[in-house]
Design a protein around this motif. Sequence first.
Motif, PDB file in Angstrom:
ATOM      1  N   LYS A 263     -15.370 -38.688 -15.496  1.00 43.76           N
ATOM      2  CA  LYS A 263     -15.239 -37.405 -16.175  1.00 43.76           C
ATOM      3  C   LYS A 263     -16.628 -36.867 -16.471  1.00 43.76           C
TER       4      LYS A 263
ATOM      5  N   CYS B  77     -14.023 -34.690 -21.407  1.00 44.37           N
ATOM      6  CA  CYS B  77     -12.615 -34.725 -21.818  1.00 44.37           C
ATOM      7  C   CYS B  77     -12.213 -33.480 -22.602  1.00 44.37           C
TER       8      CYS B  77
ATOM      9  N   GLU C 119      -6.816 -41.414 -22.655  1.00 45.33           N
ATOM     10  CA  GLU C 119      -7.977 -42.291 -22.599  1.00 45.33           C
ATOM     11  C   GLU C 119      -7.751 -43.532 -23.455  1.00 45.33           C
TER      12      GLU C 119
ATOM     13  N   LEU D 256      -9.996 -45.728 -25.562  1.00 45.19           N
ATOM     14  CA  LEU D 256     -11.357 -45.691 -26.094  1.00 45.19           C
ATOM     15  C   LEU D 256     -11.758 -46.989 -26.788  1.00 45.19           C
TER      16      LEU D 256
ATOM     17  N   MET E 181      -3.947 -46.315 -24.107  1.00 39.23           N
ATOM     18  CA  MET E 181      -4.284 -44.921 -23.820  1.00 39.23           C
ATOM     19  C   MET E 181      -3.547 -43.974 -24.768  1.00 39.23           C
TER      20      MET E 181
ATOM     21  N   THR F 105      -5.810 -37.092 -25.429  1.00 35.90           N
ATOM     22  CA  THR F 105      -7.040 -36.454 -25.898  1.00 35.90           C
ATOM     23  C   THR F 105      -6.677 -35.176 -26.646  1.00 35.90           C
TER      24      THR F 105
ATOM     25  N   ASP G  20     -12.311 -47.393 -21.254  1.00 35.44           N
ATOM     26  CA  ASP G  20     -13.303 -46.636 -20.487  1.00 35.44           C
ATOM     27  C   ASP G  20     -14.713 -47.173 -20.739  1.00 35.44           C
TER      28      ASP G  20
END
Length: 484
Positions: free
Chosen positions: A186, A319, A339, A341, A379, A382, A444
């Motif tokens: 991204k 994002c 995502e 994180l 996940m 976002t 990620d």
Amino acid sequence: MNLPSNATLPSQLPTGSGPSPEAAKRSLRRRILWILLGIVLAAVVVVGYALIYPERMPAAIGDKVEDLTGANAHPIKLLRPPVAPLSTVAILGREMFNDPSLSASGKQSCASCHSAAHAFGPPNDLAVQLGGPHMTDAGYRPVPSIAYLYRQAPFSIGPDQGDTDAAPISLDVLASDAQGVERAQKNAGVAPVAPAMVPQGGLFWDGRASTLQEQALGPMTNPVEMANPSVASVADKLKHSKYIGTLKQLFGPRVVNDPNLLVSEAMFAIGRYQFEDPAFHEFSSKYDAWLEGHARLTQAELRGLRLFNDKDKANCAGCHLSQPTSDGLPPLFTDTQYEALGAPRNRELAQNKDPKFYDMGICGPFRSDMAKQTQYCGMFLTPTLRNSATRGVFFHNGVYRTLKQVMDFYNLRNTSPEKIYPRDASGKVMVYDDLPAQYHANIDVADAPFDRKFGDKPAMTDQDINDIIAFVKTLNDGYEGGSK
């Protein structure tokens, strides 16, 4: 710097009885030294000015001169949703949205957690809201804002199938097809690439609802929210409401004979209210005004914008898309993708008192249809960053209370994990402690700033972080500064 008044350029040297060639060379050397001295002195002045007045300097070499004024050098016209009187259905939806009698406690409405005065987010800074039959039960996740959802697509995996004549493909098949395919990185300023690699769209933190109508029903029957035991219970409350006559008028008198249909039409009305009322998508921030040339950003805000868009540093826009669409739609500051994180565990949440409990987003426990797709464990959706500076908690578990804490997480998660995660009894840093170890590979580590390694220099300085936060504050609606 100016040359001495008696200096002459080489082309102006007299001929004949003038100076000797050797004298002319000495004169030329002196003039070159004067010019070099002038350049050095000018550089000293610029550097000194930058040290004394850093806020007045461009953020980087090559910035446009217009940036010094804070104005947008290339303003555009944003295409906002049309403003029109609410339909009768939307007006009915607004009434139900604000009606606490639809809850088991009789004290909680949709607006209790989605306050219009707080960007349709919670009116407090609690990590989770209280609800249930007696308003004493703690929620599972922080309440997200329901503003700016009018362009949210249904939950999906892979390219849009809406334009094909083929039969719809199940999510399980799409998810299986996506396994083993490398996810695209991204980069800020670039539209979502290869969406087949990650889920996208949907509502709630885990995308389990695909329409505003479905989303409206969720809290109605959630045991720790409005806590109705069944859809039939919601229907019974609707039958005894002051607006049952309007429901019959709009959807036919027989609507009361089918509890599922009655509730479905009522939730449709709430969805129409969220879709039609401009308050849910104002686009009235300072950044919107700047995009259209009606506002000037401060130098800190401009630096923050550049860092926000810098794919090698903050990369926020990787994002949280910051650019208008090609047809002028305002940016939503989300790519609507999911995502992992690796946010640290919030041990204040009631369910987290159980060390075996994990909220894994798409693959459960509050969503069950994707439980077998473990490549998506951890996940979460976002969210938009619009109005985020007005919120009191951040991330799916409310572990952080300030934007500074959020930015420190992005900056230090990989480079100094000991500053982000707790240590176990042996002193080992418990990285990614809110996700089972077998799913840590989902987190990620490829996109900046997460591409840094342990011990590396962080992507951002404290000043960078302050500037980014200054920019994020320009995304709050209600800006009235005009062109000032």
